[in-house]
Design a protein around this motif. Structure first.
Motif, PDB file in Angstrom:
ATOM      1  N   SER A   1       0.834  -1.198   0.000  1.00 59.87           N
ATOM      2  CA  SER A   1       0.000   0.000   0.000  1.00 59.87           C
ATOM      3  C   SER A   1       0.869   1.249   0.000  1.00 59.87           C
ATOM      4  O   SER A   1       2.049   1.223   0.354  1.00 59.87           O
TER       5      SER A   1
ATOM      6  N   GLU B   1      -5.622  -0.190   3.366  1.00 63.04           N
ATOM      7  CA  GLU B   1      -6.992  -0.631   3.606  1.00 63.04           C
ATOM      8  C   GLU B   1      -7.518  -0.077   4.926  1.00 63.04           C
ATOM      9  O   GLU B   1      -8.702   0.215   5.064  1.00 63.04           O
ATOM     10  N   SER B   2      -6.626   0.054   5.891  1.00 64.33           N
ATOM     11  CA  SER B   2      -7.005   0.615   7.182  1.00 64.33           C
ATOM     12  C   SER B   2      -6.185   1.878   7.417  1.00 64.33           C
ATOM     13  O   SER B   2      -4.966   1.881   7.256  1.00 64.33           O
ATOM     14  N   ILE B   3      -6.850   2.947   7.775  1.00 63.67           N
ATOM     15  CA  ILE B   3      -6.145   4.195   8.083  1.00 63.67           C
ATOM     16  C   ILE B   3      -6.241   4.519   9.572  1.00 63.67           C
ATOM     17  O   ILE B   3      -5.928   5.620   9.996  1.00 63.67           O
TER      18      ILE B   3
ATOM     19  N   LEU C   1      -8.939   1.203  -4.299  1.00 66.06           N
ATOM     20  CA  LEU C   1      -9.480   2.015  -3.217  1.00 66.06           C
ATOM     21  C   LEU C   1     -10.756   1.363  -2.693  1.00 66.06           C
ATOM     22  O   LEU C   1     -11.662   1.059  -3.466  1.00 66.06           O
ATOM     23  N   GLN C   2     -10.800   1.145  -1.382  1.00 66.91           N
ATOM     24  CA  GLN C   2     -11.906   0.412  -0.781  1.00 66.91           C
ATOM     25  C   GLN C   2     -12.842   1.349  -0.023  1.00 66.91           C
ATOM     26  O   GLN C   2     -12.414   2.364   0.533  1.00 66.91           O
TER      27      GLN C   2
ATOM     28  N   SER D   1     -11.907   2.216   3.592  1.00 68.80           N
ATOM     29  CA  SER D   1     -10.972   3.314   3.837  1.00 68.80           C
ATOM     30  C   SER D   1     -11.699   4.650   3.896  1.00 68.80           C
ATOM     31  O   SER D   1     -11.359   5.525   4.702  1.00 68.80           O
TER      32      SER D   1
ATOM     33  N   GLN E   1     -13.473   4.943   7.255  1.00 74.36           N
ATOM     34  CA  GLN E   1     -12.544   5.284   8.326  1.00 74.36           C
ATOM     35  C   GLN E   1     -12.086   6.730   8.222  1.00 74.36           C
ATOM     36  O   GLN E   1     -11.916   7.410   9.244  1.00 74.36           O
ATOM     37  N   LEU E   2     -11.873   7.200   7.005  1.00 75.10           N
ATOM     38  CA  LEU E   2     -11.494   8.596   6.807  1.00 75.10           C
ATOM     39  C   LEU E   2     -12.593   9.524   7.312  1.00 75.10           C
ATOM     40  O   LEU E   2     -12.317  10.509   8.025  1.00 75.10           O
TER      41      LEU E   2
END
Length: 337
Positions: free
Chosen positions: A237, A264-266, A285-286, A289, A292-293
């Motif tokens: 990533s 994938e995880s932020i 881009l999932q 994400s 979470q953003l």
């Protein structure tokens, strides 16, 4: 030789096409004719030289700088020179003393390597620069093993506001890391980065050369990264945290990355007080994400209050319908792939 009206020149453009077989003779004649000129009104100088790799069958010794020998303006007196563009040549050091804007483009082949020292010495003499763009091709930063001992000290470009760097098929080995360590950009507010290579690379090494551990950008407000690198590792990533933790006051971030997706995880990533975030052609881009953003930004009410717009453009892994309940529509711009 006296050239009429030269004292009124405001711009000087010099270009030699490498397809012209007699360019060396023409260059020598021009250099002789223009030697020692006083140009009190000159504000802009643009010089394009042939690619030296097309003229030599064997690699030139690293200590011989053909590029510097092309600085025909070395003997000029130009008290008002503010803008310089140099293609296929590292500018002569004395030209930098009055500059505020400079573009250097050196895109050559593996048969020829420009030394790092001339570029750094030019920047040492260019302390008034406000805008600097450097375009580097492959094989640019190769020096002999003792060359690092001859480099100047740390160069503080205290007036620089805009820094652009294009790296195209140029390996960021330890010499490129050295270049980035040699320059300080305490007031740069806008940065443009373009990265490309024909082979798969270690993405952390490339990004790390620009955002090394001990380098921070306290004044940087706008960052545009166009990353066309392909990673060696599978499922690698984009190193977002490496970048953000060194830019504490970033307002506008744009990322183009067709071959390397965002994490994938932020969770755990500390975002600066962003006003806008733009994601273009980002691989895989999932929706997770984005969720979470959204949660991260809205959790901090002060940070959410200044956030203006999330733009997602040409990202195949995201459909607009998925975003309806994920991100507030008044702060979302979506452009389908």
């Amino acid at each position: 030789m006296t050239i009429p009206s030269h004292h009124r020149w405001k711009e000087f453009h010099f270009e030699i096409d490498s397809d012209f077989s007699g360019w060396q003779f023409v260059f020598c004649a021009v250099e002789f004719a223009l030697r020692g000129m006083y140009l009190p009104a000159l504000e802009l100088l643009a010089a394009t030289f042939p690619d030296p790799a097309e003229e030599f069958d064997e690699p030139m010794p690293l200590e011989y700088s053909f590029l510097n020998s092309l600085a025909f303006y070395e003997s000029w007196v130009t008290p008002k020179l503010r803008t310089l563009t140099s293609i296929n040549a590292i500018p002569y050091s004395s030209a930098g003393q009055t500059l505020t804007t400079c573009k250097i483009e050196v895109t050559t082949y593996d048969r020829y390597h420009a030394a790092l020292s001339p570029l750094l010495y030019f920047l040492t003499c260019s302390r008034k620069l406000k805008k600097l763009d450097i375009h580097l091709g492959r094989g640019i930063f190769r020096i002999d093993k003792d060359g690092l001992e001859r480099l100047p000290g740390i160069i503080n470009l205290a007036e620089l506001d805009h820094f652009g760097i294009v790296i195209n098929c140029c390996n960021p080995d330890h010499v490129f890391h050295t270049f980035m360590r040699q320059i300080l950009l305490p007031r740069v507010s806008k940065m443009f980065v373009y990265l490309n290579h024909r082979e798969a690379v270690d993405i952390d090494n490339w990004i790390g050369a620009l955002f090394i551990t001990n380098k921070r950008y306290p004044s940087l407000r706008t960052l545009n990264i166009q990353n066309y690198l392909r990673p060696r590792e599978e499922n690698k990533s984009f190193p977002l945290q490496m970048i953000l933790e060194r830019i504490p006051h970033l307002h506008r971030l744009s990322i183009t990355s067709p071959h390397i997706g965002l994490p994938e995880s932020i969770q755990g990533i500390t975002f600066p007080p962003l006003h806008t975030l733009t994601v273009i052609e980002c691989k895989d881009l999932q929706i997770g994400s984005i969720k979470q953003l959204s949660s991260s930004l809205q959790f901090d009410t002060r940070r959410w209050a200044v956030f203006e717009k999330l733009t997602i453009a040409r990202c195949q892994g995201i459909q607009k319908e998925e975003l309806v309940d994920v991100f507030p529509q008044d702060k979302l711009h979506f452009h389908p792939a």
